[in-house]
Design a protein around this motif. Structure first.
Motif, PDB file in Angstrom:
ATOM      1  N   HIS A  43       0.877  -1.168   0.000  1.00 14.86           N
ATOM      2  CA  HIS A  43       0.000   0.000   0.000  1.00 14.86           C
ATOM      3  C   HIS A  43       0.913   1.217   0.000  1.00 14.86           C
ATOM      4  CE1 HIS A  43      -2.365   3.214   1.961  1.00 14.86           C
ATOM      5  NE2 HIS A  43      -3.249   2.775   1.081  1.00 14.86           N
ATOM      6  N   VAL A  44       0.619   2.191  -0.853  1.00 10.21           N
ATOM      7  CA  VAL A  44       1.467   3.382  -0.967  1.00 10.21           C
ATOM      8  C   VAL A  44       0.621   4.647  -0.912  1.00 10.21           C
ATOM      9  CG1 VAL A  44       3.312   2.246  -2.278  1.00 10.21           C
ATOM     10  CG2 VAL A  44       1.394   3.263  -3.502  1.00 10.21           C
ATOM     11  N   LEU A  45       1.306   5.757  -0.677  1.00 12.48           N
ATOM     12  CA  LEU A  45       0.686   7.079  -0.666  1.00 12.48           C
ATOM     13  C   LEU A  45       1.319   7.920  -1.765  1.00 12.48           C
ATOM     14  CD1 LEU A  45       0.945   7.614   3.187  1.00 12.48           C
ATOM     15  CD2 LEU A  45      -1.067   6.833   1.902  1.00 12.48           C
ATOM     16  N   LYS A  46       0.503   8.652  -2.485  1.00  7.56           N
ATOM     17  CA  LYS A  46       0.977   9.483  -3.599  1.00  7.56           C
ATOM     18  C   LYS A  46       1.700  10.715  -3.062  1.00  7.56           C
ATOM     19  CE  LYS A  46      -0.840  11.407  -7.934  1.00  7.56           C
ATOM     20  NZ  LYS A  46       0.410  11.360  -8.574  1.00  7.56           N
ATOM     21  N   VAL A  47       2.825  11.040  -3.675  1.00  4.57           N
ATOM     22  CA  VAL A  47       3.554  12.253  -3.333  1.00  4.57           C
ATOM     23  C   VAL A  47       2.829  13.422  -3.996  1.00  4.57           C
ATOM     24  CG1 VAL A  47       5.729  13.508  -3.658  1.00  4.57           C
ATOM     25  CG2 VAL A  47       5.754  11.072  -3.075  1.00  4.57           C
ATOM     26  N   ASP A  48       2.490  14.427  -3.220  1.00  4.65           N
ATOM     27  CA  ASP A  48       1.751  15.582  -3.729  1.00  4.65           C
ATOM     28  C   ASP A  48       2.728  16.623  -4.263  1.00  4.65           C
ATOM     29  OD1 ASP A  48      -0.297  17.310  -4.349  1.00  4.65           O
ATOM     30  OD2 ASP A  48      -0.462  18.105  -2.302  1.00  4.65           O
ATOM     31  N   HIS A  49       3.116  16.446  -5.534  1.00  4.55           N
ATOM     32  CA  HIS A  49       4.061  17.362  -6.181  1.00  4.55           C
ATOM     33  C   HIS A  49       3.744  17.388  -7.673  1.00  4.55           C
ATOM     34  CE1 HIS A  49       7.796  19.089  -7.652  1.00  4.55           C
ATOM     35  NE2 HIS A  49       8.027  19.480  -6.416  1.00  4.55           N
ATOM     36  N   PRO A  50       3.561  18.566  -8.255  1.00  2.00           N
ATOM     37  CA  PRO A  50       3.136  18.640  -9.665  1.00  2.00           C
ATOM     38  C   PRO A  50       4.115  18.040 -10.673  1.00  2.00           C
ATOM     39  CG  PRO A  50       3.679  20.824  -8.808  1.00  2.00           C
ATOM     40  CD  PRO A  50       3.718  19.882  -7.645  1.00  2.00           C
ATOM     41  N   GLU A  51       5.388  17.992 -10.345  1.00  6.35           N
ATOM     42  CA  GLU A  51       6.372  17.444 -11.276  1.00  6.35           C
ATOM     43  C   GLU A  51       6.588  15.935 -11.091  1.00  6.35           C
ATOM     44  OE1 GLU A  51       9.992  19.676 -11.403  1.00  6.35           O
ATOM     45  OE2 GLU A  51       8.914  21.581 -11.284  1.00  6.35           O
ATOM     46  N   HIS A  52       6.054  15.386 -10.037  1.00  7.58           N
ATOM     47  CA  HIS A  52       6.250  13.965  -9.746  1.00  7.58           C
ATOM     48  C   HIS A  52       4.891  13.274  -9.676  1.00  7.58           C
ATOM     49  CE1 HIS A  52      10.454  14.739  -9.066  1.00  7.58           C
ATOM     50  NE2 HIS A  52      10.134  15.700  -8.209  1.00  7.58           N
ATOM     51  N   THR A  53       4.282  13.117 -10.827  1.00  4.79           N
ATOM     52  CA  THR A  53       2.908  12.605 -10.894  1.00  4.79           C
ATOM     53  C   THR A  53       2.800  11.101 -10.674  1.00  4.79           C
ATOM     54  OG1 THR A  53       3.096  12.329 -13.288  1.00  4.79           O
ATOM     55  CG2 THR A  53       2.215  14.449 -12.473  1.00  4.79           C
ATOM     56  N   HIS A  54       3.908  10.383 -10.777  1.00  2.91           N
ATOM     57  CA  HIS A  54       3.881   8.928 -10.616  1.00  2.91           C
ATOM     58  C   HIS A  54       4.876   8.475  -9.545  1.00  2.91           C
ATOM     59  CE1 HIS A  54       1.712   9.311 -14.358  1.00  2.91           C
ATOM     60  NE2 HIS A  54       1.283   8.080 -14.174  1.00  2.91           N
ATOM     61  N   LEU A  55       4.992   9.287  -8.496  1.00  2.00           N
ATOM     62  CA  LEU A  55       5.891   8.967  -7.392  1.00  2.00           C
ATOM     63  C   LEU A  55       5.071   8.725  -6.136  1.00  2.00           C
ATOM     64  CD1 LEU A  55       8.789   8.663  -6.327  1.00  2.00           C
ATOM     65  CD2 LEU A  55       8.767  11.132  -5.861  1.00  2.00           C
ATOM     66  N   PHE A  56       5.385   7.634  -5.449  1.00  2.00           N
ATOM     67  CA  PHE A  56       4.653   7.215  -4.260  1.00  2.00           C
ATOM     68  C   PHE A  56       5.641   6.890  -3.156  1.00  2.00           C
ATOM     69  CE2 PHE A  56       2.072   6.507  -7.907  1.00  2.00           C
ATOM     70  CZ  PHE A  56       0.784   6.780  -7.507  1.00  2.00           C
ATOM     71  N   VAL A  57       5.154   6.908  -1.907  1.00  2.00           N
ATOM     72  CA  VAL A  57       5.965   6.493  -0.769  1.00  2.00           C
ATOM     73  C   VAL A  57       5.259   5.323  -0.098  1.00  2.00           C
ATOM     74  CG1 VAL A  57       7.061   8.725  -0.362  1.00  2.00           C
ATOM     75  CG2 VAL A  57       4.905   8.199   0.769  1.00  2.00           C
ATOM     76  N   ASP A  58       6.049   4.486   0.538  1.00  2.00           N
ATOM     77  CA  ASP A  58       5.506   3.335   1.245  1.00  2.00           C
ATOM     78  C   ASP A  58       4.498   3.795   2.287  1.00  2.00           C
ATOM     79  OD1 ASP A  58       5.401   0.564   2.123  1.00  2.00           O
ATOM     80  OD2 ASP A  58       6.498   1.271   3.880  1.00  2.00           O
ATOM     81  N   GLY A  59       3.365   3.109   2.359  1.00  2.00           N
ATOM     82  CA  GLY A  59       2.290   3.506   3.258  1.00  2.00           C
ATOM     83  C   GLY A  59       2.342   2.858   4.625  1.00  2.00           C
ATOM     84  N   ASP A  60       3.475   2.288   5.006  1.00  2.29           N
ATOM     85  CA  ASP A  60       3.658   1.684   6.330  1.00  2.29           C
ATOM     86  C   ASP A  60       2.706   0.529   6.612  1.00  2.29           C
ATOM     87  OD1 ASP A  60       5.753   3.361   7.035  1.00  2.29           O
ATOM     88  OD2 ASP A  60       4.403   4.894   7.800  1.00  2.29           O
ATOM     89  N   SER A  61       2.265  -0.185   5.572  1.00  2.00           N
ATOM     90  CA  SER A  61       1.321  -1.275   5.796  1.00  2.00           C
ATOM     91  C   SER A  61       1.994  -2.639   5.858  1.00  2.00           C
ATOM     92  CB  SER A  61       0.286  -1.297   4.665  1.00  2.00           C
ATOM     93  OG  SER A  61       0.931  -1.604   3.446  1.00  2.00           O
TER      94      SER A  61
END
Length: 123
Positions: free
Chosen positions: A53-71
C-alpha cells in the motif's frame, strides 16, 4: 514516459515508490513498478513479486511517485521471470475471478512455511 494499460476493468500504470528510511535517516531505496487503483504498488525484487500500500507524493512534477504507506508488504510470488506488467495483470485477473472461500482454502491455508494467520472477520 509512463505507460498506462487498461486490462478488462482495471488500469495499471508504471510508477516509482520510495521505500525507507532504513537504519540511517537519509537511507532510502526507489523501486520501479506498477500502480493499481492509485494506492497499490506492485514491484519485483530479487525475482519476487511484492504488493504494498502506498501514498501518492503531492508534487506537480512527480505525478507517478509514491511512498511506502507503512502497511507492510505481501510477497505474492517468487521466481518471476516474465515482464512485470504481465505478472501483475495475470495476478490481478486471477484474484478478480477467485471467490473469498477459494482464496482462503486454496491460497492462504496452503502457504509454504506458514505459521498461524490471525484474521478477524467477526467485528
Amino acid at each position: 514516459m509512463f505507460i498506462k494499460t487498461k486490462t478488462n476493468s482495471f488500469v495499471l500504470e508504471r510508477a516509482a515508490m520510495v521505500f525507507g528510511p532504513y537504519d540511517q535517516s537519509h537511507n532510502y531505496e526507489i523501486f520501479e513498478g506498477i500502480i493499481y487503483d492509485g494506492q497499490y504498488f506492485f514491484h519485483i525484487e530479487d525475482g519476487r513479486l511484492w504488493l504494498r500500500h502506498v501514498l501518492k507524493v503531492d508534487h506537480p512534477e512527480h505525478t507517478h511517485l509514491f511512498v511506502d504507506g507503512d502497511s507492510g508488504g505481501l510477497q505474492l510470488a517468487e521466481n518471476i521471470q516474465c515482464d512485470l506488467m504481465e505478472a501483475v495483470s495475470d495476478t490481478i485477473e486471477r484474484l478478480h475471478t477467485m471467490d473469498s472461500m477459494t482464496f482462503l482454502i486454496n491460497e492462504l491455508l496452503w502457504l509454504n512455511n506458514r505459521g498461524d494467520i490471525k484474521l478477524n472477520f467477526i467485528k
